[in-house]
Design a protein around this motif. Structure first.
Motif, mmCIF file in Angstrom:
data_model
loop_
_atom_site.group_PDB
_atom_site.id
_atom_site.type_symbol
_atom_site.label_atom_id
_atom_site.label_comp_id
_atom_site.label_asym_id
_atom_site.label_seq_id
_atom_site.Cartn_x
_atom_site.Cartn_y
_atom_site.Cartn_z
ATOM 1 N N ARG A 191 2.165 9.025 -8.045
ATOM 2 C CA ARG A 191 2.502 9.869 -9.200
ATOM 3 C C ARG A 191 2.824 11.263 -8.682
ATOM 4 N NH1 ARG A 191 1.885 9.343 -14.625
ATOM 5 N NH2 ARG A 191 0.903 7.312 -14.236
ATOM 6 N N LEU A 192 4.083 11.641 -8.764
ATOM 7 C CA LEU A 192 4.536 12.926 -8.237
ATOM 8 C C LEU A 192 4.730 13.919 -9.379
ATOM 9 C CD1 LEU A 192 5.699 14.738 -5.953
ATOM 10 C CD2 LEU A 192 7.941 13.743 -6.470
ATOM 11 N N THR A 193 4.148 15.077 -9.202
ATOM 12 C CA THR A 193 4.343 16.180 -10.140
ATOM 13 C C THR A 193 4.871 17.370 -9.366
ATOM 14 O OG1 THR A 193 2.506 15.416 -11.516
ATOM 15 C CG2 THR A 193 3.276 17.677 -11.863
ATOM 16 N N VAL A 194 6.031 17.860 -9.770
ATOM 17 C CA VAL A 194 6.622 19.045 -9.138
ATOM 18 C C VAL A 194 6.565 20.190 -10.142
ATOM 19 C CG1 VAL A 194 8.630 20.014 -7.987
ATOM 20 C CG2 VAL A 194 8.170 17.557 -7.815
ATOM 21 N N VAL A 195 5.864 21.244 -9.767
ATOM 22 C CA VAL A 195 5.668 22.363 -10.706
ATOM 23 C C VAL A 195 6.503 23.580 -10.275
ATOM 24 C CG1 VAL A 195 3.402 21.577 -11.365
ATOM 25 C CG2 VAL A 195 3.624 23.169 -9.444
ATOM 26 N N ILE B 236 0.844 -1.200 0.000
ATOM 27 C CA ILE B 236 0.000 0.000 0.000
ATOM 28 C C ILE B 236 0.874 1.243 0.000
ATOM 29 C CG2 ILE B 236 -1.766 1.295 1.254
ATOM 30 C CD1 ILE B 236 -2.722 -1.391 2.371
ATOM 31 N N GLN B 237 0.629 2.106 -0.973
ATOM 32 C CA GLN B 237 1.374 3.354 -1.073
ATOM 33 C C GLN B 237 0.427 4.539 -0.931
ATOM 34 O OE1 GLN B 237 4.008 1.911 -4.767
ATOM 35 N NE2 GLN B 237 4.733 3.865 -3.891
ATOM 36 N N SER B 238 0.965 5.571 -0.330
ATOM 37 C CA SER B 238 0.196 6.812 -0.231
ATOM 38 C C SER B 238 1.131 8.014 -0.299
ATOM 39 C CB SER B 238 -0.595 6.846 1.084
ATOM 40 O OG SER B 238 0.286 6.865 2.200
ATOM 41 N N PRO B 239 0.641 9.132 -0.826
ATOM 42 C CA PRO B 239 -0.625 9.281 -1.535
ATOM 43 C C PRO B 239 -0.560 8.673 -2.929
ATOM 44 C CG PRO B 239 0.639 11.301 -1.710
ATOM 45 C CD PRO B 239 1.444 10.380 -0.835
ATOM 46 N N ARG B 240 -1.652 8.555 -3.631
ATOM 47 C CA ARG B 240 -1.653 8.063 -5.011
ATOM 48 C C ARG B 240 -1.136 9.128 -5.961
ATOM 49 N NH1 ARG B 240 -4.437 3.885 -6.977
ATOM 50 N NH2 ARG B 240 -3.045 4.307 -8.723
ATOM 51 N N HIS B 241 -1.495 10.364 -5.667
ATOM 52 C CA HIS B 241 -1.052 11.484 -6.488
ATOM 53 C C HIS B 241 -0.557 12.598 -5.559
ATOM 54 C CE1 HIS B 241 -3.072 9.743 -10.026
ATOM 55 N NE2 HIS B 241 -4.036 9.440 -9.190
ATOM 56 N N GLU B 242 0.481 13.281 -6.016
ATOM 57 C CA GLU B 242 1.004 14.397 -5.244
ATOM 58 C C GLU B 242 1.458 15.468 -6.225
ATOM 59 O OE1 GLU B 242 1.551 14.472 -1.681
ATOM 60 O OE2 GLU B 242 2.088 16.585 -1.965
ATOM 61 N N VAL B 243 0.908 16.655 -6.039
ATOM 62 C CA VAL B 243 1.352 17.803 -6.828
ATOM 63 C C VAL B 243 1.924 18.814 -5.853
ATOM 64 C CG1 VAL B 243 0.721 19.622 -8.436
ATOM 65 C CG2 VAL B 243 -0.442 17.413 -8.543
ATOM 66 N N THR B 244 3.133 19.239 -6.090
ATOM 67 C CA THR B 244 3.780 20.151 -5.156
ATOM 68 C C THR B 244 4.584 21.189 -5.923
ATOM 69 O OG1 THR B 244 5.118 20.256 -3.136
ATOM 70 C CG2 THR B 244 5.917 18.834 -4.903
ATOM 71 N N GLU B 245 4.923 22.242 -5.242
ATOM 72 C CA GLU B 245 5.720 23.290 -5.867
ATOM 73 C C GLU B 245 7.212 23.031 -5.653
ATOM 74 O OE1 GLU B 245 2.642 27.087 -5.703
ATOM 75 O OE2 GLU B 245 4.401 27.042 -4.391
ATOM 76 N N MET B 246 7.975 23.452 -6.592
ATOM 77 C CA MET B 246 9.418 23.306 -6.497
ATOM 78 C C MET B 246 9.916 23.889 -5.168
ATOM 79 S SD MET B 246 12.227 24.692 -9.232
ATOM 80 C CE MET B 246 11.728 26.373 -9.065
ATOM 81 N N GLY B 247 10.810 23.152 -4.536
ATOM 82 C CA GLY B 247 11.372 23.614 -3.275
ATOM 83 C C GLY B 247 10.683 23.038 -2.044
ATOM 84 N N GLN B 248 9.497 22.485 -2.233
ATOM 85 C CA GLN B 248 8.767 21.917 -1.099
ATOM 86 C C GLN B 248 9.275 20.514 -0.764
ATOM 87 O OE1 GLN B 248 6.284 23.631 0.731
ATOM 88 N NE2 GLN B 248 7.285 25.248 -0.473
ATOM 89 N N GLU B 249 9.021 20.128 0.463
ATOM 90 C CA GLU B 249 9.360 18.772 0.904
ATOM 91 C C GLU B 249 8.221 17.828 0.542
ATOM 92 O OE1 GLU B 249 11.061 18.044 4.922
ATOM 93 O OE2 GLU B 249 9.292 16.788 5.218
ATOM 94 N N VAL B 250 8.588 16.658 0.065
ATOM 95 C CA VAL B 250 7.606 15.643 -0.303
ATOM 96 C C VAL B 250 7.930 14.356 0.457
ATOM 97 C CG1 VAL B 250 6.709 14.218 -2.172
ATOM 98 C CG2 VAL B 250 7.319 16.599 -2.612
#
Lengths: 114, 109
Positions: free
Chosen positions: A110-114, A5-19
């Motif tokens: 699925r990680l998206t860094v914007v 089990i993985q979480s979260p399924r999707h993550e959208v974050t801004e550049m510079g943030q901790e994930v």
């Protein structure tokens, strides 16, 4: 068993943030693997643990990436600070006896860094 | 040179066709050979597993290993639209798997 089990399924974050990505392996499995998957590079092994101990972290791209496994039922992969080139699918897998019998994968984050 | 080479495709076939997917490898230490199937937005799932040269059959799927040539194949008979996915070969030596790049397969009705 519910599988890996993985979480979260999707993550959208801004550049510079901790994930922080999380993984719960299958109960009883003694190996845990973190992979990154992209179209260009395919599956890349980042790090793996045996009995909660990191065995090989040579695939971790740089110091911004860190992984922990505080107990047999939980692992985290942290990226700090995040960058757009970290955008990818991060997969966690667990297994018995290393890769001899194959791995069971989670559905990924699925990680998206914007 | 990568340890495991797999043609990324994409491969598009009509329903009912026989599909052949292939991987070559360079590491003689590989002992266990697998094929994974990955549907879109899902993790890879183990499809076939073998540890010796020869053929292993499971329904419409046949895995073939030739250790002397360092070559493995997956054959899918009577392919179905539901077989449309990415197929990854994987090989094990010691404590971890090494994956191929994956082949994208589309079976159209």
């Amino acid at each position: 068993d519910a599988g890996v089990i993985q979480s979260p399924r999707h993550e959208v974050t801004e550049m510079g943030q901790e994930v922080t990505l999380r993984c719960k392996p299958i109960s009883g499995h003694d190996y845990l693997f973190w992979y990154r998957q992209t179209m260009m590079r395919g599956l890349e092994l980042l790090i793996y643990f045996n009995n909660n101990v990191p065995i090989d972290d040579s695939g971790m791209p740089e110091d911004r990436f860190s992984a922990k496994m505080p107990n047999a039922s939980f692992s985290t992969l942290k990226i700090q600070p995040s960058e757009p080139r970290d955008s990818a699918v991060y997969l966690c897998a667990s297994s018995l006896a290393g890769g001899i019998y194959g791995y069971t994968f989670g559905s990924g984050t699925r990680l998206t860094v914007v | 040179q990568k340890e495991v080479e797999q043609d990324p495709g994409p491969l598009s076939v009509p329903e009912g066709a026989i599909v052949s997917l292939n991987c070559t490898y360079s590491n003689s230490a590989f002992q266990y050979f697998m094929w994974y199937r990955q549907y879109s937005r899902k993790g890879p799932e183990l499809l076939m597993y073998t540890y010796s040269s020869g053929n292993k059959e499971d329904g419409r799927f046949t895995a073939q290993v030739d250790k002397s040539s360092k070559y493995i194949s997956l054959f899918i008979r009577d392919s179905q639209p539901s077989d449309s996915a990415t197929y990854l070969c994987a090989m094990s030596a010691g404590g971890k798997l090494t994956f191929g790049q994956g082949t994208i397969l589309t079976v159209h009705p």
